[in-house]
Enzyme design. Sequence first.
Site, mmCIF file in Angstrom:
data_model
loop_
_atom_site.group_PDB
_atom_site.id
_atom_site.type_symbol
_atom_site.label_atom_id
_atom_site.label_comp_id
_atom_site.label_asym_id
_atom_site.label_seq_id
_atom_site.Cartn_x
_atom_site.Cartn_y
_atom_site.Cartn_z
ATOM 1 N N HIS A 11 -10.798 0.553 9.653
ATOM 2 C CA HIS A 11 -10.058 0.132 8.790
ATOM 3 C C HIS A 11 -9.803 0.708 7.474
ATOM 4 O O HIS A 11 -9.283 1.120 6.769
ATOM 5 C CB HIS A 11 -9.372 -1.357 8.901
ATOM 6 C CG HIS A 11 -9.042 -1.565 10.552
ATOM 7 N ND1 HIS A 11 -8.088 -1.040 11.197
ATOM 8 C CD2 HIS A 11 -9.635 -2.486 11.203
ATOM 9 C CE1 HIS A 11 -8.037 -1.411 12.339
ATOM 10 N NE2 HIS A 11 -8.836 -2.379 12.480
ATOM 11 N N GLN A 38 0.774 -1.275 -0.078
ATOM 12 C CA GLN A 38 -0.089 0.130 -0.084
ATOM 13 C C GLN A 38 0.986 1.357 -0.114
ATOM 14 O O GLN A 38 0.527 2.336 -0.402
ATOM 15 C CB GLN A 38 -1.063 0.045 1.330
ATOM 16 C CG GLN A 38 -2.009 -1.074 0.995
ATOM 17 C CD GLN A 38 -3.229 -0.851 1.998
ATOM 18 O OE1 GLN A 38 -2.854 -0.718 2.899
ATOM 19 N NE2 GLN A 38 -4.510 -0.615 1.579
ATOM 20 N N ASP A 59 -9.524 4.247 6.880
ATOM 21 C CA ASP A 59 -8.246 4.689 6.717
ATOM 22 C C ASP A 59 -7.670 4.529 5.305
ATOM 23 O O ASP A 59 -6.792 5.623 5.076
ATOM 24 C CB ASP A 59 -7.314 4.100 7.777
ATOM 25 C CG ASP A 59 -7.548 4.168 9.162
ATOM 26 O OD1 ASP A 59 -8.050 5.132 9.329
ATOM 27 O OD2 ASP A 59 -7.299 3.285 9.874
ATOM 28 N N GLN A 60 -7.802 3.571 4.560
ATOM 29 C CA GLN A 60 -7.449 3.166 3.475
ATOM 30 C C GLN A 60 -7.973 3.670 2.082
ATOM 31 O O GLN A 60 -7.388 3.661 1.218
ATOM 32 C CB GLN A 60 -7.207 1.555 3.362
ATOM 33 C CG GLN A 60 -6.331 1.043 4.399
ATOM 34 C CD GLN A 60 -6.699 -0.442 4.557
ATOM 35 O OE1 GLN A 60 -7.017 -1.262 3.663
ATOM 36 N NE2 GLN A 60 -6.143 -0.983 5.949
ATOM 37 N N HIS A 107 -5.727 6.779 13.572
ATOM 38 C CA HIS A 107 -5.205 6.557 12.274
ATOM 39 C C HIS A 107 -5.829 7.495 11.325
ATOM 40 O O HIS A 107 -5.228 8.122 10.719
ATOM 41 C CB HIS A 107 -5.265 5.030 11.840
ATOM 42 C CG HIS A 107 -4.189 4.304 12.313
ATOM 43 N ND1 HIS A 107 -4.085 3.037 11.951
ATOM 44 C CD2 HIS A 107 -3.053 4.476 12.998
ATOM 45 C CE1 HIS A 107 -2.859 2.451 12.594
ATOM 46 N NE2 HIS A 107 -2.611 3.514 12.993
#
Length: 341
Positions: free
Chosen positions: A283, A102, A286-287, A308
């Site tokens: 999560h 990533q 975040d991505q 995050h």
Amino acid sequence: MNKDILELDGVIGGGQVLRTALSLSMITGTPFRIVNIRARRSRPGLLRQHLTAVLAAAEISNAEVEGAELHATNLVFRPGPIRGGEYRFAIGSAGSCTLVLQTVLPALLQAAEPSRVQISGGTHNPAAPPFDFLDQAWLPLLRRMGGRVELQLHRHGFVPAGGGALEAFIQPSSLTPLHLCERGAVIEQRADVLLAGIPGHVGERELARVGKRLQWPDANLHCTWLDQRHGPGNILMLTVACEQLTEQFCAFGQNGVRAEAVADRAIEPLRQWLTSGAAVAEHLADQLLLPMALAGSGSFTTTHLSEHLQSNIQVIEAFCPVTVRCRSVGKALRVEVSSRA
């Protein structure tokens, strides 16, 4: 391109601050200096997976780097032009292959030629998204934004042994905005346990707990035994496919932790996500932020403002001409990325 060096303080977050900075430094051509890398973690500084990410980024962008060594807490990175091609990166531990991928993938989307990237290390790591999460939850959304990427898992690698391997095929791509305010109706639900060198009753108990607490039928509960040479390792993955996206919630078996407690660690965030009405969970939020910033705009709803997500917003706004706004919408949080240009 802006050649002024950007100053970052790594104390605001963990390794994600470094990875996001590396990705955006390569793409924007902006050099940066980061201090206090992972300062609040139990083992501060660069671990093997972070160092591999730095070295991988340096290789694909012909960067000048100062401080690229294990346990370093300060780093200077000056990128050159991004080059596609064939790359192999070995972490040398069970550090996360997916996080290294990533780091370099957004930059390689911007390259003039296709890339093939092979990474060895940990593919299923408790401190990172497992390969299945990338393949089933994150990658389909990246493709909807225009990213032309294919992933292959060649070998599972668990903590502490590592030894896993994945491969990515990346075509030059331009990303377009994506808006995910609703997840839509649930289409499919399934639980998958992977066991490598772990007694079968562990997986049976994890799945029984899932079936009981989520009221999922036995037909939705699956256990896969891997070659014990890939272990020891145990992961439970709860996958929910909806009309607009797929989410996945994972938990790893650990010595001294009962199988039922492992299952609960995946069940609780899934239930929180379902109750919130948000499109994506912690999560995936975040991505998605970085690709949306590269697209110039985008939005999603998520469960809450995690540490995050907050630190990622700070780094992205430092590098990119975008603004990220967060506001409460019912039980969820709406995150909006818009261009400052």
